[in-house]
Motif scaffolding. Structure first.
Motif, PDB file in Angstrom:
ATOM      1  N   UNK A  53     -54.769 114.397  -3.089  1.00  0.00           N
ATOM      2  CA  UNK A  53     -53.447 113.914  -2.703  1.00  0.00           C
ATOM      3  C   UNK A  53     -53.009 114.566  -1.401  1.00  0.00           C
ATOM      4  N   UNK A  54     -53.297 115.856  -1.272  1.00  0.00           N
ATOM      5  CA  UNK A  54     -52.943 116.558  -0.038  1.00  0.00           C
ATOM      6  C   UNK A  54     -53.731 116.026   1.155  1.00  0.00           C
ATOM      7  N   UNK A  55     -54.988 115.664   0.947  1.00  0.00           N
ATOM      8  CA  UNK A  55     -55.781 115.108   2.042  1.00  0.00           C
ATOM      9  C   UNK A  55     -55.216 113.765   2.504  1.00  0.00           C
ATOM     10  N   UNK A  56     -54.555 113.045   1.601  1.00  0.00           N
ATOM     11  CA  UNK A  56     -53.922 111.786   1.999  1.00  0.00           C
ATOM     12  C   UNK A  56     -52.837 112.040   3.038  1.00  0.00           C
ATOM     13  N   UNK A  57     -52.138 113.172   2.916  1.00  0.00           N
ATOM     14  CA  UNK A  57     -51.123 113.532   3.911  1.00  0.00           C
ATOM     15  C   UNK A  57     -51.772 113.736   5.270  1.00  0.00           C
ATOM     16  N   UNK A  58     -52.957 114.315   5.265  1.00  0.00           N
ATOM     17  CA  UNK A  58     -53.689 114.529   6.509  1.00  0.00           C
ATOM     18  C   UNK A  58     -54.003 113.192   7.177  1.00  0.00           C
ATOM     19  N   UNK A  59     -54.367 112.190   6.384  1.00  0.00           N
ATOM     20  CA  UNK A  59     -54.614 110.860   6.924  1.00  0.00           C
ATOM     21  C   UNK A  59     -53.345 110.274   7.531  1.00  0.00           C
ATOM     22  N   UNK A  60     -52.207 110.494   6.845  1.00  0.00           N
ATOM     23  CA  UNK A  60     -50.938 110.006   7.370  1.00  0.00           C
ATOM     24  C   UNK A  60     -50.592 110.641   8.700  1.00  0.00           C
TER      25      UNK A  60
END
Length: 325
Positions: free
Chosen positions: A181-188
């Motif tokens: 889930x935290x890596x999704x923030x990185x994509x954002x």
């Protein structure tokens, strides 16, 4: 990889009994691992919260709330261990295990408020786009969230395998999956850096969906506990165990309920009418002993003995009008 990513959308159980087993409960190392890892997650959330305030990233806000919600669900476990050690008394005759259910209600309400906040901020940002600043800090916070969950995962898995705690190993695997889930923030953050301003609120909505599923999962478990729900497979195990006890001729009702993270049971068995009171009592004790060994986390059982009766007679006839009411 796909299994782990799918877990973000279908979160794991947050029921207290799934977070503790006998190996962890009796091990200081297991409990120390649990609380230390929760402290690390709490620190990760605090760091992320500071960067949320500076950057205005709603995706990072959602991840912060998601990590906080996962950490909060362990609070009932702490309350269960602290209050559960208190002895039963004449007012609280079953002890204080139900305190964790009350804490569960408070946590569900907290997660609900967090979910609404995350959803509101994400939708508002979609309708009224604003610039996300300090993208490098958002990216670092996303990495920190992943690293924090991965450290917790490794620590829990290593300790769980050392002390033989399946619950601690499972919780470690869940923490590892939550890091995605935290890596999704990185994509954002990467999308915003490339000029796609909607990347941040869209990722925020995705994480909000995961948070809502955590809420659904936690609310379902709290509801089931308050309604004295148990896994039907446990009743099947109990009934098979009782029928296998030498001298048991039949079964009546078998009930179970959770008190804290321990089970209590009530069972009715049918015994030969020729048995003496002492023999019938010994059989009831043998039945309770067999249940405690067969049913995980069962700490006590009240076993009522009925005797075989002639056809057309009811040993409980005097109570029939109460049952009808």
């Amino acid at each position: 990889m796909w299994h782990r990513v799918g877990h973000v959308v279908v979160p794991h159980s947050h029921e207290t009994v799934d977070k503790v087993d006998a190996a962890m409960e009796t091990s200081r190392e297991g409990m120390r691992t649990l609380w230390l890892s929760l402290g690390v997650l709490g620190l990760t959330c605090a760091v992320q919260a500071v960067i949320v305030a500076v950057s205005g990233s709603v995706a990072l806000l959602g991840d912060t709330l998601h990590n906080g919600a996962d950490a909060l669900t362990a609070v009932p476990l702490g309350i269960a261990f602290v209050l559960g050690r208190r002895a039963a008394n004449r007012r609280y005759t079953y002890g204080y295990g139900r305190a964790e259910d009350l804490a569960g209600i408070a946590i569900v309400l907290t997660i609900a408020v967090s979910s609404l906040l995350a959803a509101y901020e994400a939708v508002d940002r979609l309708l009224h786009p604003r610039e996300v600043t300090h993208l490098w800090a958002v990216a670092l916070a996303a990495v920190a969230g992943f690293v924090g969950n991965e450290w917790v995962a490794r620590y829990r898995i290593r300790t769980g395998r050392r002390i033989g705690s399946a619950a601690l190993v499972a919780d470690g695997l869940h923490a590892r999956t939550d890091g995605f889930t935290s890596l999704a923030v990185l994509l954002g953050a990467g999308g915003v850096a490339l000029g796609w301003r909607l990347a941040d609120p869209l990722i925020g909505l995705l994480i909000t969906a995961a948070l809502l599923m955590v809420l659904r999962d936690a609310a379902r478990e709290v509801y089931r506990r308050l309604m004295d729900s148990v896994d039907p497979a446990l009743l099947d195990t109990a009934e098979r165990t009782l029928r296998a006890v030498d001298g048991v001729r039949g079964l009546g009702q078998v009930r179970m309920r959770w008190i804290g993270h321990s089970l209590r049971a009530e069972a009715e068995i049918v015994v030969d009418s020729a048995l003496t009171v002492v023999q019938a009592h010994a059989l009831a004790v043998a039945a309770e002993h067999a249940l405690i060994h067969a049913v995980p986390r069962l700490t006590a059982a009240t076993v009522h003995t009925d005797h075989t009766a002639a056809a057309g007679t009811d040993p409980h006839a005097a109570l029939a009008h109460h049952s009808a009411a």
